[in-house]
Scaffold this active site. Structure first.
Site, short mmCIF file in Angstrom:
data_model
loop_
_atom_site.label_atom_id
_atom_site.label_comp_id
_atom_site.label_asym_id
_atom_site.label_seq_id
_atom_site.Cartn_x
_atom_site.Cartn_y
_atom_site.Cartn_z
N CYS A 165 38.78 37.84 40.70
CA CYS A 165 38.38 37.63 39.31
C CYS A 165 39.02 38.65 38.36
O CYS A 165 38.40 39.66 38.01
CB CYS A 165 36.87 37.66 39.13
SG CYS A 165 36.42 37.11 37.47
N CYS A 348 37.83 31.46 34.80
CA CYS A 348 37.32 32.81 34.65
C CYS A 348 36.42 32.84 33.42
O CYS A 348 36.92 32.83 32.30
CB CYS A 348 38.49 33.78 34.50
SG CYS A 348 37.94 35.48 34.42
#
Ligand code: FAD
Length: 404
Positions: A165, A348
């Protein structure tokens, strides 16, 4: 001579987001006993919420559940750790048990957090203002340290290696900055984001919005800053700063230091014949970027963070990879060509405050691929609620059950 005490048709390495998603889908198509998962951990973690643990929004316990509850019925759970891959012999070795032979192998062991690569970091972590949301326990400590911070320099880092991430390092920075404002100490606080990359976000379409967030929050953003050491006794972080022409080291003093460690593929993948050998960080499980099948060993597939797939390493990407992998694996098991294709989708949710999220969804080409008919370059309250409540439900309730 080595005795083979175990044999299975499909062996899955890793029972995290990717391993369980694949197992759940495959278990509906294969007979009981045909699939085994090697996974050492008794707990399963929903890592995307660690950002909100670090910001005091949720307790860490909300992100952990027993692994046993998510091993699909009919799938054997081997509580061990793979230590070596021997794809030419269709076999893996484990730390504590006998070797395991397989007909088909699925690799999903996630990433290694390489704390040791930054001298001084491991010892400093969890003490005197040094914290990280990249660990279950440390995420909670991060919130304690943000609360205890009474002004000075709050320094946030991000390595230039691939990481899980890529938005998380800036999410915690924005949430900490909001806390300093709420606490009335923003005027006494210098917030610095010293990141290894050249810009705030890799996908161009979302960059202008995030540059505005940095400006709005008056964050001192310093690109091309690679953390190379932590001098905890002096409360200083050392960075290598590089430009086209040269590189040099600078020290930045801190009162709070949030670190995202360098990351790489697990050692047993990096040292195996299945690993990539090119690129700035080699060692990923090499697979075709559309079919998820190894180009060298036709009975091997990989997905998720440990794979060579050139997209953002996220659970959201894994959700789209799992059905493609399963379709292609079943095709190969039936002597057919793999025809399902993964387009690089990743997402994201960049949390910009305790009320807003920029939902960045994109594909291999960096083209926005919004799931909702809304301008994806805007921060939205609705997307915050999706991140906080919707996505955890999707993960535990649907994705890990092979239904999303
Ligand atoms: P993992 O889910 O990490 O699972 C790997 C599994 O392999 C683990 O269970 C591990 O115990 C096991 N394993 C390791 N070594 C071995 C071995 N030798 N033998 C056998 N098993 C082994 N994603 C999003 O989509 N959105 C977000 O907002 C988001 N935020 C994040 C924030 C943070 C702080 C972090 C850390 C991650 C975040 N992610 C986010 C990323 C997401 O959690 C990962 O991309 C996802 O979990 C990858 O799935 P995986 O199956 O590849 O790896």
């Amino acid at each position: 001579m080595m005795t083979l005490q175990r044999k299975c048709r499909v062996l899955i390495v890793g029972g995290g987001a990717g391993g369980i998603s694949v197992a759940a889908r495959l278990s509906r198509r294969l007979a009981p006993g045909e699939i085994a998962i090697v996974e050492p951990s008794s707990d399963h973690y929903y890592q995307p919420l660690w950002t909100l643990v670090g910001a005091g929004v949720v307790p860490k316990e909300l992100t952990r559940r027993p692994e046993a509850d998510y091993i699909p019925r009919g799938v054997e759970w081997i509580r061990d750790r793979v230590s070596e891959l021997q794809p030419a012999a269709n076999r893996v070795l484990t730390e504590n048990g006998p070797s395991i032979a397989y007909d088909y192998l699925v690799l999903a062991p996630g990433m290694k957090l390489d704390w040791e690569r930054v001298p001084g970091l491991r010892d400093a972590l969890g003490k005197n203002g040094v914290c990280s949301i990249y660990d279950y326990e440390q995420a909670q400590t991060t919130w304690e340290m943000i609360q205890a911070f009474r002004g000075g320099t709050a320094l946030f880092t991000m390595p230039s290696t691939p990481i899980k991430c890529a938005g998380a390092p800036q999410k915690i920075m924005y949430l900490a900055e909001e806390t300093f404002r709420d606490e009335g100490i923003r005027d006494q606080t210098h917030v610095i984001g010293a990141f290894g990359g050249a810009s705030i976000f890799g996908v161009a379409a979302f960059r202008p919005t995030l540059e505005k967030v940095l400006a709005r929050k008056q964050i001192d953003f310093r690109p091309k800053h690679e953390l190379v050491a932590v001098k905890a006794a002096e409360k200083k972080a050392v960075f290598r700063v590089s430009s086209e022409q040269e590189s040099h080291e600078v020290e930045i003093g801190y009162d709070l230091l949030h670190v995202v460690p360098p990351q790489c593929a697990p050692d047993f993948v990096r040292k195996s014949p299945l690993a990539t050998t090119d690129g700035p960080v080699p060692g990923w499980a090499k697979v075709d970027k559309h079919t998820l099948r190894s180009p060298d060993f036709g009975n091997v597939f990989a997905l998720g963070d440990a794979s060579s797939l050139p997209t953002s390493r996220t659970g959201a990407a894994v959700r789209k990879q799992a059905p493609v992998l399963v379709a292609n694996l079943l095709a190969v098991m039936n002597q057919a060509e793999p025809s399902a294709r993964y387009d690089g989708y990743a997402s994201c949710p960049v949390v910009t405050s305790r009320k807003t999220v920029l939902m960045a969804e994109f594909d291999y080409e960096g083209k926005p691929t919004p799931s909702f008919p809304l301008d994806p370059t805007k921060e939205r309250r609705s997307m915050y609620y999706l991140k906080r409540y919707g996505l955890p439900f999707l993960y535990w309730g649907l994705m890990l059950r092979g239904r999303a």
